[in-house]
Write a protein that holds these residues in place. Structure first.
Motif, PDB file in Angstrom:
ATOM      1  N   LYS A 237      -4.723   1.160  -3.944  1.00 13.76           N
ATOM      2  CA  LYS A 237      -5.380   1.271  -5.241  1.00 13.76           C
ATOM      3  C   LYS A 237      -6.657   2.083  -5.090  1.00 13.76           C
ATOM      4  O   LYS A 237      -7.239   2.173  -4.011  1.00 13.76           O
ATOM      5  CB  LYS A 237      -5.667  -0.087  -5.858  1.00 13.76           C
ATOM      6  CG  LYS A 237      -6.742  -0.896  -5.190  1.00 13.76           C
ATOM      7  CD  LYS A 237      -6.956  -2.210  -5.952  1.00 13.76           C
ATOM      8  CE  LYS A 237      -8.045  -3.035  -5.295  1.00 13.76           C
ATOM      9  NZ  LYS A 237      -8.330  -4.251  -6.061  1.00 13.76           N
ATOM     10  N   VAL A 238      -7.044   2.706  -6.205  1.00  9.95           N
ATOM     11  CA  VAL A 238      -8.282   3.472  -6.270  1.00  9.95           C
ATOM     12  C   VAL A 238      -9.098   2.929  -7.428  1.00  9.95           C
ATOM     13  O   VAL A 238      -8.578   2.749  -8.536  1.00  9.95           O
ATOM     14  CB  VAL A 238      -8.011   4.980  -6.475  1.00  9.95           C
ATOM     15  CG1 VAL A 238      -9.305   5.731  -6.751  1.00  9.95           C
ATOM     16  CG2 VAL A 238      -7.301   5.572  -5.263  1.00  9.95           C
ATOM     17  N   ILE A 239     -10.349   2.640  -7.164  1.00 10.71           N
ATOM     18  CA  ILE A 239     -11.281   2.221  -8.212  1.00 10.71           C
ATOM     19  C   ILE A 239     -12.313   3.336  -8.353  1.00 10.71           C
ATOM     20  O   ILE A 239     -12.951   3.726  -7.379  1.00 10.71           O
ATOM     21  CB  ILE A 239     -11.969   0.887  -7.866  1.00 10.71           C
ATOM     22  CG1 ILE A 239     -10.922  -0.196  -7.682  1.00 10.71           C
ATOM     23  CG2 ILE A 239     -12.971   0.507  -8.954  1.00 10.71           C
ATOM     24  CD1 ILE A 239     -11.464  -1.503  -7.136  1.00 10.71           C
TER      25      ILE A 239
ATOM     26  N   LYS B 233     -18.486   7.118  -7.898  1.00 10.45           N
ATOM     27  CA  LYS B 233     -17.950   6.595  -6.637  1.00 10.45           C
ATOM     28  C   LYS B 233     -16.468   6.315  -6.829  1.00 10.45           C
ATOM     29  O   LYS B 233     -16.047   5.859  -7.885  1.00 10.45           O
ATOM     30  CB  LYS B 233     -18.654   5.301  -6.237  1.00 10.45           C
ATOM     31  CG  LYS B 233     -20.056   5.504  -5.740  1.00 10.45           C
ATOM     32  CD  LYS B 233     -20.609   4.221  -5.170  1.00 10.45           C
ATOM     33  CE  LYS B 233     -21.916   4.475  -4.459  1.00 10.45           C
ATOM     34  NZ  LYS B 233     -22.341   3.300  -3.702  1.00 10.45           N
ATOM     35  N   ALA B 234     -15.704   6.576  -5.790  1.00 12.07           N
ATOM     36  CA  ALA B 234     -14.282   6.253  -5.795  1.00 12.07           C
ATOM     37  C   ALA B 234     -13.964   5.575  -4.468  1.00 12.07           C
ATOM     38  O   ALA B 234     -14.438   5.998  -3.416  1.00 12.07           O
ATOM     39  CB  ALA B 234     -13.438   7.508  -5.972  1.00 12.07           C
ATOM     40  N   LYS B 235     -13.181   4.517  -4.555  1.00  8.91           N
ATOM     41  CA  LYS B 235     -12.812   3.771  -3.352  1.00  8.91           C
ATOM     42  C   LYS B 235     -11.302   3.652  -3.280  1.00  8.91           C
ATOM     43  O   LYS B 235     -10.659   3.173  -4.217  1.00  8.91           O
ATOM     44  CB  LYS B 235     -13.447   2.378  -3.379  1.00  8.91           C
ATOM     45  CG  LYS B 235     -13.189   1.577  -2.124  1.00  8.91           C
ATOM     46  CD  LYS B 235     -13.932   0.260  -2.161  1.00  8.91           C
ATOM     47  CE  LYS B 235     -13.793  -0.505  -0.862  1.00  8.91           C
ATOM     48  NZ  LYS B 235     -14.533  -1.768  -0.902  1.00  8.91           N
TER      49      LYS B 235
ATOM     50  N   GLY C 223      -3.330  -2.934   4.688  1.00 11.26           N
ATOM     51  CA  GLY C 223      -3.072  -2.865   6.116  1.00 11.26           C
ATOM     52  C   GLY C 223      -3.801  -1.750   6.854  1.00 11.26           C
ATOM     53  O   GLY C 223      -3.751  -1.685   8.072  1.00 11.26           O
ATOM     54  N   TYR C 224      -4.465  -0.850   6.129  1.00 10.89           N
ATOM     55  CA  TYR C 224      -5.180   0.259   6.774  1.00 10.89           C
ATOM     56  C   TYR C 224      -6.665   0.285   6.462  1.00 10.89           C
ATOM     57  O   TYR C 224      -7.390   1.093   7.010  1.00 10.89           O
ATOM     58  CB  TYR C 224      -4.581   1.613   6.357  1.00 10.89           C
ATOM     59  CG  TYR C 224      -3.375   1.997   7.155  1.00 10.89           C
ATOM     60  CD1 TYR C 224      -3.492   2.565   8.419  1.00 10.89           C
ATOM     61  CD2 TYR C 224      -2.104   1.797   6.647  1.00 10.89           C
ATOM     62  CE1 TYR C 224      -2.381   2.915   9.153  1.00 10.89           C
ATOM     63  CE2 TYR C 224      -0.978   2.151   7.375  1.00 10.89           C
ATOM     64  CZ  TYR C 224      -1.122   2.706   8.621  1.00 10.89           C
ATOM     65  OH  TYR C 224      -0.013   3.053   9.335  1.00 10.89           O
ATOM     66  N   GLY C 225      -7.136  -0.534   5.548  1.00 10.55           N
ATOM     67  CA  GLY C 225      -8.551  -0.532   5.215  1.00 10.55           C
ATOM     68  C   GLY C 225      -8.859   0.307   3.997  1.00 10.55           C
ATOM     69  O   GLY C 225      -7.998   0.556   3.152  1.00 10.55           O
ATOM     70  N   SER C 226     -10.107   0.770   3.919  1.00 10.92           N
ATOM     71  CA  SER C 226     -10.543   1.490   2.732  1.00 10.92           C
ATOM     72  C   SER C 226     -11.487   2.632   3.092  1.00 10.92           C
ATOM     73  O   SER C 226     -12.012   2.699   4.209  1.00 10.92           O
ATOM     74  CB  SER C 226     -11.233   0.536   1.764  1.00 10.92           C
ATOM     75  OG  SER C 226     -12.403   0.004   2.345  1.00 10.92           O
ATOM     76  N   LYS C 227     -11.681   3.499   2.124  1.00  8.61           N
ATOM     77  CA  LYS C 227     -12.605   4.625   2.265  1.00  8.61           C
ATOM     78  C   LYS C 227     -13.269   4.829   0.915  1.00  8.61           C
ATOM     79  O   LYS C 227     -12.613   4.769  -0.130  1.00  8.61           O
ATOM     80  CB  LYS C 227     -11.833   5.886   2.670  1.00  8.61           C
ATOM     81  CG  LYS C 227     -12.702   7.057   2.984  1.00  8.61           C
ATOM     82  CD  LYS C 227     -13.467   6.796   4.246  1.00  8.61           C
ATOM     83  CE  LYS C 227     -14.309   7.989   4.654  1.00  8.61           C
ATOM     84  NZ  LYS C 227     -15.180   7.694   5.772  1.00  8.61           N
ATOM     85  N   GLU C 228     -14.590   5.050   0.915  1.00  7.48           N
ATOM     86  CA  GLU C 228     -15.323   5.272  -0.333  1.00  7.48           C
ATOM     87  C   GLU C 228     -16.037   6.606  -0.269  1.00  7.48           C
ATOM     88  O   GLU C 228     -16.575   6.982   0.770  1.00  7.48           O
ATOM     89  CB  GLU C 228     -16.323   4.147  -0.569  1.00  7.48           C
ATOM     90  CG  GLU C 228     -17.022   4.227  -1.915  1.00  7.48           C
ATOM     91  CD  GLU C 228     -17.826   2.985  -2.228  1.00  7.48           C
ATOM     92  OE1 GLU C 228     -17.617   2.403  -3.297  1.00  7.48           O
ATOM     93  OE2 GLU C 228     -18.673   2.604  -1.393  1.00  7.48           O
TER      94      GLU C 228
END
Length: 95
Positions: free
Chosen positions: A58-60, A78-80, A85-90
Protein backbone atom coordinates in the motif's frame (compact mmCIF):
# COMPACT_ATOMS: atom_id res chain seq x y z
CA UNK A 1 13.62 -5.36 -3.77
CA UNK A 2 13.70 -3.22 -6.92
CA UNK A 3 10.37 -1.50 -6.25
CA UNK A 4 11.60 -0.05 -2.93
CA UNK A 5 14.71 1.24 -4.70
CA UNK A 6 12.60 2.71 -7.49
CA UNK A 7 10.21 4.29 -4.96
CA UNK A 8 13.09 5.95 -3.10
CA UNK A 9 13.87 8.08 -6.19
CA UNK A 10 10.41 9.72 -6.35
CA UNK A 11 10.62 13.50 -6.02
CA UNK A 12 7.26 14.79 -7.32
CA UNK A 13 3.56 13.94 -7.48
CA UNK A 14 3.91 13.18 -11.20
CA UNK A 15 6.65 10.61 -10.50
CA UNK A 16 4.52 9.07 -7.74
CA UNK A 17 1.53 8.72 -10.08
CA UNK A 18 3.76 7.08 -12.73
CA UNK A 19 4.96 4.57 -10.09
CA UNK A 20 1.37 3.84 -8.99
CA UNK A 21 0.24 3.28 -12.58
CA UNK A 22 3.27 1.17 -13.49
CA UNK A 23 2.64 -1.19 -10.55
CA UNK A 24 -1.18 -1.22 -10.98
CA UNK A 25 -2.02 0.39 -7.64
CA UNK A 26 -5.64 1.46 -7.22
CA UNK A 27 -7.15 4.01 -4.85
CA UNK A 28 -8.26 2.28 -1.64
CA UNK A 29 -11.64 3.96 -1.21
CA UNK A 30 -12.42 2.08 2.01
CA UNK A 31 -9.32 3.49 3.71
CA UNK A 32 -9.91 6.92 2.19
CA UNK A 33 -13.47 7.18 3.51
CA UNK A 34 -12.56 6.12 7.05
CA UNK A 35 -9.67 8.57 7.38
CA UNK A 36 -10.21 12.28 8.04
CA UNK A 37 -9.30 14.09 4.83
CA UNK A 38 -7.53 17.11 6.30
CA UNK A 39 -6.75 19.13 9.36
CA UNK A 40 -5.39 22.62 9.40
CA UNK A 41 -1.92 22.33 7.95
CA UNK A 42 -1.98 18.62 7.03
CA UNK A 43 -4.01 15.87 5.39
CA UNK A 44 -4.15 12.69 3.34
CA UNK A 45 -4.14 13.02 -0.45
CA UNK A 46 -4.80 9.33 -1.14
CA UNK A 47 -4.32 5.73 -0.09
CA UNK A 48 -3.57 3.09 -2.70
CA UNK A 49 -3.49 -0.72 -2.63
CA UNK A 50 -1.72 -3.14 -4.92
CA UNK A 51 0.97 -5.77 -5.18
CA UNK A 52 4.72 -5.48 -5.58
CA UNK A 53 6.52 -8.60 -6.77
CA UNK A 54 3.52 -10.70 -5.72
CA UNK A 55 3.25 -9.25 -2.20
CA UNK A 56 0.43 -7.06 -0.86
CA UNK A 57 1.45 -3.42 -0.71
CA UNK A 58 0.00 0.00 0.00
CA UNK A 59 0.97 3.62 -0.55
CA UNK A 60 -0.18 6.46 1.67
CA UNK A 61 0.19 9.93 0.10
CA UNK A 62 -0.14 12.90 2.46
CA UNK A 63 0.84 16.55 2.84
CA UNK A 64 1.62 19.09 5.51
CA UNK A 65 2.30 22.81 5.69
CA UNK A 66 5.61 23.58 7.44
CA UNK A 67 4.92 27.34 7.47
CA UNK A 68 4.72 29.14 10.76
CA UNK A 69 3.22 32.53 11.49
CA UNK A 70 4.23 35.15 8.91
CA UNK A 71 6.01 32.55 6.78
CA UNK A 72 5.15 31.34 3.32
CA UNK A 73 6.82 28.01 2.62
CA UNK A 74 5.72 25.37 0.08
CA UNK A 75 3.69 22.41 1.28
CA UNK A 76 5.61 19.16 1.79
CA UNK A 77 4.22 15.99 0.24
CA UNK A 78 5.14 12.61 1.70
CA UNK A 79 4.49 9.17 0.27
CA UNK A 80 5.10 5.90 2.06
CA UNK A 81 5.26 2.50 0.38
CA UNK A 82 4.67 -0.50 2.67
CA UNK A 83 5.32 -3.97 1.24
CA UNK A 84 4.22 -6.97 3.27
CA UNK A 85 7.29 -8.87 4.41
CA UNK A 86 9.80 -6.36 2.99
CA UNK A 87 9.29 -3.23 5.09
CA UNK A 88 8.64 0.30 3.95
CA UNK A 89 10.17 3.33 2.28
CA UNK A 90 9.12 6.98 2.64
CA UNK A 91 9.90 9.94 0.39
CA UNK A 92 9.27 13.66 0.88
CA UNK A 93 9.32 16.53 -1.60
CA UNK A 94 7.89 20.01 -2.14
CA UNK A 95 4.26 19.91 -3.20
Amino acid sequence: MDALKEFSTISSDDELYVFLKKHDFVRDTQSDSSTPRANIGRGILGEYAGQVEGRPAKVIHRWYDPSGPFQNEPDIHKAKLEVDGYGSKEVAYNG
